[in-house]
Each structure stands twice: as structure tokens, then as C-alpha cells.
Design an enzyme around this catalytic site. Structure first.
Site, PDB file in Angstrom:
ATOM      1  CD  GLU A 186     -48.463  -3.454  54.519  1.00 34.70           C
ATOM      2  OE1 GLU A 186     -48.647  -2.313  55.284  1.00 34.70           O
ATOM      3  OE2 GLU A 186     -48.372  -4.353  55.053  1.00 34.70           O
ATOM      4  CB  SER A 233     -54.279 -18.864  58.305  1.00 36.05           C
ATOM      5  OG  SER A 233     -53.786 -19.285  56.845  1.00 36.05           O
ATOM      6  CE  LYS A 279     -52.886 -11.075  55.801  1.00 36.12           C
ATOM      7  NZ  LYS A 279     -53.092 -12.294  54.976  1.00 36.12           N
TER       8      LYS A 279
HETATM    9  C1  LIG Z   1     -52.238 -13.090  54.753  1.00 34.39           C
HETATM   10  C2  LIG Z   1     -52.413 -14.513  54.991  1.00 34.39           C
HETATM   11  C3  LIG Z   1     -51.349 -15.564  55.498  1.00 34.39           C
HETATM   12  C4  LIG Z   1     -50.050 -15.007  55.762  1.00 34.39           C
HETATM   13  O1  LIG Z   1     -49.746 -13.943  56.414  1.00 34.39           O
HETATM   14  P1  LIG Z   1     -49.116 -14.436  57.963  1.00 34.39           P
HETATM   15  O2  LIG Z   1     -48.889 -13.152  58.581  1.00 34.39           O
HETATM   16  O3  LIG Z   1     -47.790 -14.971  58.042  1.00 34.39           O
HETATM   17  O4  LIG Z   1     -50.259 -15.241  58.661  1.00 34.39           O
HETATM   18  C5  LIG Z   1     -51.616 -16.734  55.767  1.00 34.39           C
HETATM   19  N1  LIG Z   1     -53.001 -17.229  55.422  1.00 34.39           N
HETATM   20  C6  LIG Z   1     -54.031 -16.464  54.946  1.00 34.39           C
HETATM   21  C7  LIG Z   1     -55.347 -16.969  54.652  1.00 34.39           C
HETATM   22  C8  LIG Z   1     -53.788 -14.951  54.643  1.00 34.39           C
HETATM   23  O5  LIG Z   1     -54.491 -14.339  54.381  1.00 34.39           O
END
Ligand SMILES: *Cc1c(COP(=O)(O)O)cnc(C)c1O
Length: 410
Positions: A128, A394, A106
Site C-alpha cells: 500500500e 530520514s 524506506k
Molecule cells: C515515509 C517517510 C517517513 C515516515 O515514515 P516512518 O515509518 O515513520 O519512518 C519519514 N521520513 C521520510 C523521508 C519518509 O519517506
């Protein structure tokens, strides 16, 4: 699909091929656009008219890349997961967004947007947040740049996510509870939009995923596309070729996925795989498998697939993973689903939790539960031994430790 909605480009041989990138009007095929109240038009239009110009400025690129390197810690490693590869008899690489500052992908987007806001002359940021991850990433870049930060968060989520609320406050952000509706993410989004309408001149709204009215999905995708840009040269070093056979990512709103796919979208040799959250089962009534269950509608200013009742009311989603607990997907992903360019799967809570534990014990990496959904692809698809499969990791699992403890009774 009717011909007129295709995004058409020409390749080197001047043959017409489909493009999966956004068109001039802000659409991916039939999805996207800007469905906003008139009062919001000036804000969104100002951004639309300027974002590409600003992103193309050498000084912008330089500052963005410098911060990604020195502050976020990029490039994130592309790690060959040897034991996981052996277990599933294929070549698995993990793109380590979990090693970024603040623990997930993010931050790539919030860095980009805070620099954008500065160049647009804004001195106040609103955002948000649901679970608080985007709120923390936003509060972080506001502290970094000394800009005022207001984060809207549902009252219920504030109670559920105390550590992230504390982080945001420590970083200097004001956390404002959304008291209407179900007092969760969609209500926080409504409050943020209301704030933006009232403060059109000095305020920028940092949206946290590849969603929202045009140009947000494209802007967020471009900031996150550093992920696939790095995968290309990293894979070239390791495998002698830039393109994997598959890229795999979990999808909430779809920003880590969009960034992971971006540079491979128009290369049909690279398989695009999306994993959504099936919660307690796709048809259990407690799920967030948006593409499969969703119908076309408008959410947060764009036309996309979303979970809704027959009369168009948005259905409350459910997933054990807070980041995937969203009733829609970004318009790019609706397009990839509709055209068949993307293969869509969904993983249940149980499949994700077990895949998270498996990665931990095979590779010594505790993933975010969101990322564990992407890892659950191995429960749904068998790859060939020579396939190169790149999975977007992610985020890291520190924030989810209590969930893992409760689930596995550790
Ligand atoms: C917020 C988040 C997501 C989901 O958000 P996307 O916009 O779909 O990438 C996925 N993995 C993690 C670790 C997150 O914090």
C-alpha cells in the site's frame, strides 16, 4: 501501569529491568499483537513462524548486508553538523538516510522484506502507499529481483502524487487505485489486505512502516535497526563513545524512528526523542499528533494509539508532510510514550518548513519535510553544550521541492 504487562528482562546483575523490545506474544507492553480477520491468519502465521529463523540464516544476513552496501550505499554517513551545532550550542550529528538509493530509509525495509519473500517461496508482492514513497521503494526492490509488484494507492493520492506514480510504473509495478472511502492511504491498505486474503499462497505483503499485525512491527524495526547499529560504531570513531545523549527522529508510522532507537532502547542513559506532526496546531483539528491526541484502539491489525472519534471511527489526519500523515503510530512508540521512556514533541507545518530551510542554509542539505519535523526539536527543547544529539535525517527533499517553493514563494 499494571505489573503483568511489563516486558521484564534481567541485566548483568540479575536485577529486573524494563525491556522496550517486543515480547514473545508480539507485544510492546500493552501494545501490538495481531488483530486480524481469520481469513488472514494463515499468511500472518506463516510469516510469524519463519521470520526470525530466516533472518538468522547466515546466507540471508550476507545477502541483506551485501545489498545494503552495494545497492543502497550503506553505511550512510554520520555527519557532524558544525554550523547547526554552533547555532543551538550543542553537538548535532545527522544520520544521513537521505543519501540512500531512492532517497530515504524506506529501502532498508523493502530490501529486507523482498529477501524474506523469496525465502518464503513468494513470487508476487503487494504493497500500500500514501504519498508513493513506500510504493517506489517496493517497486524498486521488485525490479531488482524480477518479482511481480502490485501497489494499491488511493485514487486521490494517485492524482496528487503523479511523479511517484510514474516512477512506480517505470519500475514495472502495477498501480491499482483504491476507489472506496476517502480514497487515501487507509483505503489502499484495506484493498491490499483484501488482495492478500485472496492470494495467500504466492503473495507477500510488504508493509512500509513499523505498524501492522505482529510480526511486522518487529520485522520492520529489525531491518531498520541497521541505522542505530551504524550510529554506535560511527559515534565511537568520532566521539570515543558509542552512546549519544539523545537520538531524535520524526514519527509517521515510526520505522525510521524505530531503527534509530533500537540499539539504545534498553540503555536509559540515551534519551529517546520523537517528533510528530502537529499540522496546523495540535488542537486545530488538522494534525497528526497521534500520541498526544490518540486513544488506544486497533488499526491495521495492531493495538496502538490512534486518532479516533468517541465511537471509535478513525479520524482523518493532516500534515503538510505526506509521510507523517497517518492516524496511528506503531506499537513500539505507543509503549515508549505510555511508559515515559520516550519524550514526545510535535512540530507544526510552519516549524517544520522553517527548520527545513534553516538546515538547507546552514549545512547545504535540503531535507525531506518529514525529516524537517525532527529538526524542529530545537524549537521545543534546549540541549546542553556537551550533549551529543543524533538526528535521523530520514530522507532528502527533492520530492518536496514544489511544497517548499509554494510555502516560501521561491
Ligand atoms: C515515509 C517517510 C517517513 C515516515 O515514515 P516512518 O515509518 O515513520 O519512518 C519519514 N521520513 C521520510 C523521508 C519518509 O519517506
Amino acid at each position: 501501569m499494571p505489573h503483568h504487562v511489563k516486558n521484564v528482562i534481567r541485566n548483568d546483575d540479575n536485577k529486573t529491568i524494563m525491556s522496550y523490545k517486543i515480547n514473545e506474544k508480539g507485544y510492546y507492553g500493552e501494545f501490538g499483537g495481531a488483530y486480524i480477520p481469520e481469513m488472514l491468519y494463515p499468511n500472518v502465521e506463516e510469516l510469524r513462524q519463519n521470520y526470525l529463523k530466516i533472518m538468522a540464516e547466515p546466507s540471508f544476513k550476507e545477502e541483506f548486508n551485501q545489498l545494503l552496501k552495494d545497492y543502497v550505499g550503506r553505511p550512510s554517513p554520520l555527519y557532524f553538523a558544525k554550523r547547526l551545532s554552533e547555532k543551538y550550542n550543542t553537538k548535532v550529528y545527522l544520520k544521513r538516510e537521505d543519501l540512500n538509493h531512492t532517497g530515504a530509509h524506506k529501502i532498508n525495509n523493502t530490501i529486507g522484506q523482498i529477501l524474506m519473500a523469496k525465502r518464503l517461496g513468494k513470487n508476487r508482492i503487494i504493497a500500500e502507499t500514501g504519498a508513493g514513497q513506500h510504493g517506489v521503494a517496493t517497486a524498486t526492490v521488485c525490479a531488482l529481483t524480477g518479482i511481480e509488484c502490485v501497489v494499491y494507492m488511493g485514487e486521490i493520492d494517485i492524482a496528487r502524487q503523479a511523479p511517484n506514480v510514474a516512477r512506480m510504473k517505470m519500475l514495472g509495478a502495477k498501480v491499482v487505485p483504491a476507489l472506496s472511502g476517502s480514497r487515501t492511504l487507509k483505503d489502499a491498505t484495506n484493498e491490499a489486505i483484501r488482495d492478500w486474503i485472496n492470494n495467500p499462497i504466492d503473495t507477500h505483503y510488504i508493509i512500509g512502516s513499523a505498524i501492522g499485525p505482529h510480526p511486522y512491527p518487529d520485522m520492520v524495526t529489525q531491518f531498520q535497526s541497521i541505522i542505530s547499529e551504524e550510529i554506535k560504531w560511527q559515534l565511537k570513531e568520532k566521539e570515543g563513545k558509542e552512546n549519544p545523549d539523545y537520538v531524535v527522529a520524526c514519527i509517521g508510522g515510526g520505522s525510521n524512528a524505530a531503527g534509530t532507537y533500537h540499539h539504545f532502547l534498553d540503555n536509559e542513559d540515551v534519551g529517546i526523542i520523537a517528533v510528530e506532526a502537529a499540522g496546523k496546531g495540535i488542537h486545530s483539528g488538522e494534525s497528526a499528533a497521534t500520541s498526544v491526541l490518540g486513544k488506544e484502539g486497533i488499526i491495521h491489525g495492531c493495538k496502538t494509539l490512534l486518532m479516533q472519534t468517541n465511537d471509535g471511527q478513525i479520524t482523518e489526519p493532516y500534515s503538510i508532510s505526506a509521510g507523517l500523515d497517518y492516524p496511528g503510530v506503531g506499537p513500539l512508540h505507543s509503549h515508549l510514550y505510555k511508559t515515559g521512556r520516550g519524550e514526545f514533541y510535535s512540530a507544526t507545518d510552519d516549524e517544520a518548513m522553517n527548520s527545513g530551510l534553516e538546515l538547507t542554509q546552514l549545512e547545504g542539505i535540503i531535507p525531506a519535510i518529514e525529516s524537517s519535523h525532527a529538526l524542529a526539536i530545537f524549537k521545543h527543547k534546549t540541549f546542553k553544550p556537551n550533549d551529543v544529539v543524533v538526528i535521523s535525517l530520514s530522507g532528502r527533499g527533492d520530492k518536496d521541492l514544489q511544497n517548499y517553493i509554494d510555502y516560501f514563494k521561491l
